[in-house]
Design a protein around this motif. Structure first.
Motif, PDB file in Angstrom:
ATOM      1  N   THR A 268     -47.725-106.830 -49.871  1.00  0.00           N
ATOM      2  CA  THR A 268     -48.178-108.231 -49.818  1.00  0.00           C
ATOM      3  C   THR A 268     -47.086-109.193 -49.347  1.00  0.00           C
TER       4      THR A 268
ATOM      5  N   SER B  96     -40.282-119.586 -56.904  1.00  0.00           N
ATOM      6  CA  SER B  96     -41.532-119.098 -57.502  1.00  0.00           C
ATOM      7  C   SER B  96     -42.668-119.204 -56.510  1.00  0.00           C
ATOM      8  N   ARG B  97     -43.590-118.238 -56.597  1.00  0.00           N
ATOM      9  CA  ARG B  97     -44.729-118.210 -55.678  1.00  0.00           C
ATOM     10  C   ARG B  97     -45.875-117.480 -56.367  1.00  0.00           C
ATOM     11  N   GLY B  98     -46.664-118.191 -57.178  1.00  0.00           N
ATOM     12  CA  GLY B  98     -47.801-117.576 -57.841  1.00  0.00           C
ATOM     13  C   GLY B  98     -47.384-116.366 -58.648  1.00  0.00           C
ATOM     14  N   LEU B  99     -48.067-115.227 -58.440  1.00  0.00           N
ATOM     15  CA  LEU B  99     -47.733-114.002 -59.140  1.00  0.00           C
ATOM     16  C   LEU B  99     -46.502-113.327 -58.558  1.00  0.00           C
TER      17      LEU B  99
ATOM     18  N   ASN C 214     -44.390-113.024 -51.322  1.00  0.00           N
ATOM     19  CA  ASN C 214     -45.370-111.971 -51.594  1.00  0.00           C
ATOM     20  C   ASN C 214     -46.266-112.408 -52.732  1.00  0.00           C
ATOM     21  N   ASP C 215     -47.329-111.663 -52.945  1.00  0.00           N
ATOM     22  CA  ASP C 215     -48.356-112.084 -53.892  1.00  0.00           C
ATOM     23  C   ASP C 215     -48.444-111.179 -55.110  1.00  0.00           C
TER      24      ASP C 215
END
Length: 793
Positions: A143, A210-213, A172-173
């Motif tokens: 991802t 930080s980026r979501g999950l 990435n996710d």
């Protein structure tokens, strides 16, 4: 019975690796990767033609049709790893010949190398099963996001002047990505892509965010110096695994390096970083300037011997006794009528065994006589293949750089051509090679046709010649033809030692140098033959000489691949754009619009905008089959012409300098040399020019000249790309133009978003207007053609 034997043979062929498992040996070439490089892949080292070593042999599955010539070699043509064809037709290190095989469909090639170094190549039915790559299952790795064309991940976009700071971001996710490193390297490239390497420059630990999950990483780097750089990202996961986030696997026409940039691909970090596919970043000189008029050019590209015979008194004739009546040590061949096919030895056409010694009589007077016609086609620049004295019909074997060939006229005729062209708003750009001369020239004089003083008078080295330092000789060789280096092995073209101060003075340093002389006589610039075979420092000095003599002169290189290194501001303004040629011809022939867009987008990103807007955008050339041949003129001539219309439509609506190869506009076809150099089919010489096709060419050149946005507008990212339809956007101030093309035999309707809120798009070719509503457009594109829609508030 025959079918059973073939099946048995195939089974045995497949079992070879297993049957000999007990005698498996280490790879005799070590870690080197061997490629089949030949006519089927433009002699490039492509992953699709890489051999895999297993047990005791190298294997390659190959799909090909017809006879092919090739060598087996690594990426760098390393001599110890290059196998040519020996007298028995088998591969051998150092063999000068090519391997030759005929294929029909899918095959497995098996190469064995014995302990004594001898090699054997076997071709059989397709039986080999390559080792599949180990799949990536780590979701955090799968991802990861990066695109070199999306501002969120990289800015600013594309080639930049030295001193620019560029920001890079990845994300990435899914959890699992521990760290990321931006790896920046400097590309070292010389020659015709033979020597390609990246030298480490810096490794920058990227800053997490930080980026979501998942997690994102950012870094910045200031590119202080001009050059072509490579960059990629090294990723480390919490489980200790490492990956390379790198360029994609797209093949770029003619270009050794893979990857069209844009969206990234991820792979396990290889043992050798040589396997990394780098993104490329061009950094050019802040003062790099291309002549303003270059982006407004429509070229008319002429092979002068085959365009128009305006003065029959200077025609080459066998037995005539004049310089133009002899080819090296024998008579020329003369065509009886203008519209004959060019001669090709060995085809049973009645010609002799020599290439390039047949003549029709085209000349400079013919060009002068037809300047009004050239202007009527819509051209405002005239590119001429060499017109200087030389024995061949192509004139790349120069006999006198400072004199017009007597079969073409005189120096005064060239001056008159430039003057008459200028009256019609047409610039003249000549061509020559500063890489090699002709063996039959006063510089070399192999055949003794000139007064004594050549560097190789009558086949003997002459160290007292004023031209002796122009060449490198090997006096220990017994065969005279091997006592000097012919360019790419062609003895008729002695290669010049470009480091020779005497040659550099003659070529560009002297006040009356070749470069200066023809600029003084009216040339608007230069096209330089085989530029990659000439050292970069030569071109840097040469450019300075050109610009000192005529600051607005245009410099054009002959390169066939990604030409970024020539556009740093110190060598060339433009190049013959073979990437464009192949991309557009394949698309117009029915291949994927996505493949075309990927290749064209590479250049939009890699080339400085001033060079990108001046590229010599070709469809046909004197070195490749004509466009109509590519489109299948022998199978369905009417459809081939319609596909040519589509290609010309794209050419005339795309940034750069559209280039019309003489005769294309009236349906002149022809395959490989010499048939791509056929005479223009003038009606008064018995030809049958296609007037309807000519009218369409004129309509499209007129459209380009009437809409400045098509010449000056900045190209945006594609608005829509699928297999058949490609929609592009251009912006010039507040004016927008949308161009849409369709390579299908049926009309196609597409819907896409546009950078306009609402309004009306006018069809520039007289079709119905199109409404923009909430940034969205629905558009029907006609079969095998296109539309131009303009918005000018």
């Amino acid at each position: 019975m025959r079918r059973d034997l073939l099946a048995l043979g195939a089974a045995l062929f497949a079992l070879v690796p297993a049957a000999q498992a007990a005698s498996c040996q280490p790879a005799p070439l070590g870690d080197a990767t061997l490629y089949l490089r030949g006519s089927l892949n433009n002699w490039a080292a492509q992953d699709e033609q890489a051999f895999e070593y297993r047990c005791n042999a190298y294997f390659l599955n190959l799909k090909a049709s017809g006879p092919q010539e090739f060598k087996l070699a690594d990426e760098d043509w390393t001599p110890a790893l290059t196998f040519g064809g020996n007298a028995k037709g088998q591969p051998a290190r150092g063999a000068g010949g090519n391997l030759q095989r005929s294929f029909q469909g899918e095959h497995t090639l098996r190469l064995t190398i014995a302990a004594d170094g001898s090699a054997t190549l076997t071709v059989g039915p397709k039986t080999f099963k390559p080792t599949p790559p180990r799949p990536i299952t780590d979701r955090a790795a799968l991802t990861v996001h990066f695109s070199s064309r999306v501002e969120e991940y990289k800015r600013p976009f594309g080639a930049q002047p030295a001193g620019t700071e560029i920001s890079f971001s990845i994300g990435n996710d899914a959890p699992g990505l521990k760290s990321a490193t931006l790896v920046i390297e400097r590309r070292r490239m010389s020659g015709n892509q033979e020597r390609l390497a990246y030298e480490p420059l810096t490794r920058i630990a990227m800053t997490p965010r930080s980026r979501g999950l998942g997690v994102g990483f950012t870094a910045r780097h200031r590119f202080a110096d001009t050059g072509v750089y490579g960059y990629w990202f090294e990723l480390e996961m919490y489980d200790g695994s490492r990956y390379a986030l790198q360029n994609n696997t797209d093949t770029v026409y003619w270009t050794r390096e893979k990857g069209s940039m844009g969206h990234a691909s991820i792979e396990r970090l290889p043992a050798s970083t040589q396997r990394i596919r780098r993104y490329r970043q061009t950094i050019y000189a802040p003062d790099f300037k291309v002549p303003d008029w270059a982006r407004d050019i429509v070229y008319y590209y002429v092979f002068p011997e085959r365009f128009r015979n305006g003065d029959k008194s200077n025609d080459p004739r066998p037995g005539g006794g004049r310089p133009q009546d002899r080819y090296q040590d024998r008579d020329v061949e003369r065509h009886a009528t203008w519209n004959e096919k060019p001669f090709k030895p060995g085809t049973g056409d009645g010609s002799d065994a020599l290439f390039n010694n047949d003549f029709f009589g085209g000349d400079l007077q013919g060009l002068i006589d037809k300047l009004d016609y050239i202007k009527s086609v819509g051209a405002n620049a005239l590119y001429l293949t060499p017109v200087f004295r030389a024995p061949s019909n192509h004139k790349y074997d120069a006999a006198d750089y400072k004199q017009i060939d007597p079969a073409f006229g005189t120096n005064d005729d060239f001056v008159r051509l430039c003057a008459e062209a200028a009256k019609r708003g047409i610039r003249v750009i000549p061509d020559t090679s500063l890489n090699h001369v002709g063996a039959d020239s006063p510089y070399f004089n192999r055949f003794g046709n000139f007064p004594a003083g050549g560097a190789f008078d009558n086949g003997k080295i002459n160290p007292t010649s004023p031209y002796a330092s122009w060449f490198k000789f090997k006096p220990d060789e017994k065969d005279p033809a091997k006592q000097y280096q012919g360019w790419v092995g062609v003895a008729d073209l002695p290669e010049i030692d470009k480091s020779s101060p005497a040659f550099r003075a003659y070529a560009y340093r002297d006040k009356d140098s070749v470069t200066n002389l023809w600029l003084d006589r009216g040339a608007a610039g230069w096209r330089m033959d085989v530029a990659p075979w000439v050292p970069d420092d030569f071109w840097r000095e040469w450019r300075q000489a050109v610009k000192a003599k005529k600051p607005d002169a245009l410099t054009v290189a002959e390169t066939w691949f990604d030409s970024s290194k020539y556009f740093l501001g110190d060598m060339f303004d433009s190049t013959m754009n073979y990437i464009f040629r192949n991309a557009v011809l394949d698309y117009a022939a029915g291949k994927s619009g996505r493949t075309m867009a990927a290749n064209l987008e590479l250049m939009r990103e890699a080339y400085p905008p001033q060079a990108f807007s001046a590229l010599m955008n070709l469809l046909s050339t004197h070195d490749q089959p004509r466009a109509l041949h590519h489109f299948g003129e022998d199978r369905d001539r009417a459809q081939a012409k319609q596909r040519l219309r589509l290609a010309v439509f794209f050419q005339m609506t795309y940034p750069g300098s559209p280039t019309i190869y003489y005769g294309d506009e009236v349906g002149l076809g022809g395959g490989d040399d010499p048939f791509n150099r056929a005479p223009y089919p003038w009606a008064d010489e018995g030809g049958q020019p296609d007037e309807a096709l000519l009218a369409d060419f004129r309509r499209l050149t007129k459209l380009r000249h009437e809409l400045p946005v098509l010449r000056h507008g900045t190209l945006q990212a594609p608005l829509h790309v699928d297999e058949q339809v490609v929609v592009l956007a251009r912006q010039d101030g507040t004016t927008w133009a949308l161009t849409a093309t369709n390579n299908s035999n049926t009309a196609r309707t597409v819907r896409f978003f546009v950078p306009l809120d609402n309004g009306t798009l006018r069809d520039a070719l007289g079709g119905s207007d199109v409404t923009v509503k909430n940034h969205e457009v629905q558009l029907t594109v006609p079969p095998l053609f296109g539309r131009v829609l303009v918005h000018a508030p």
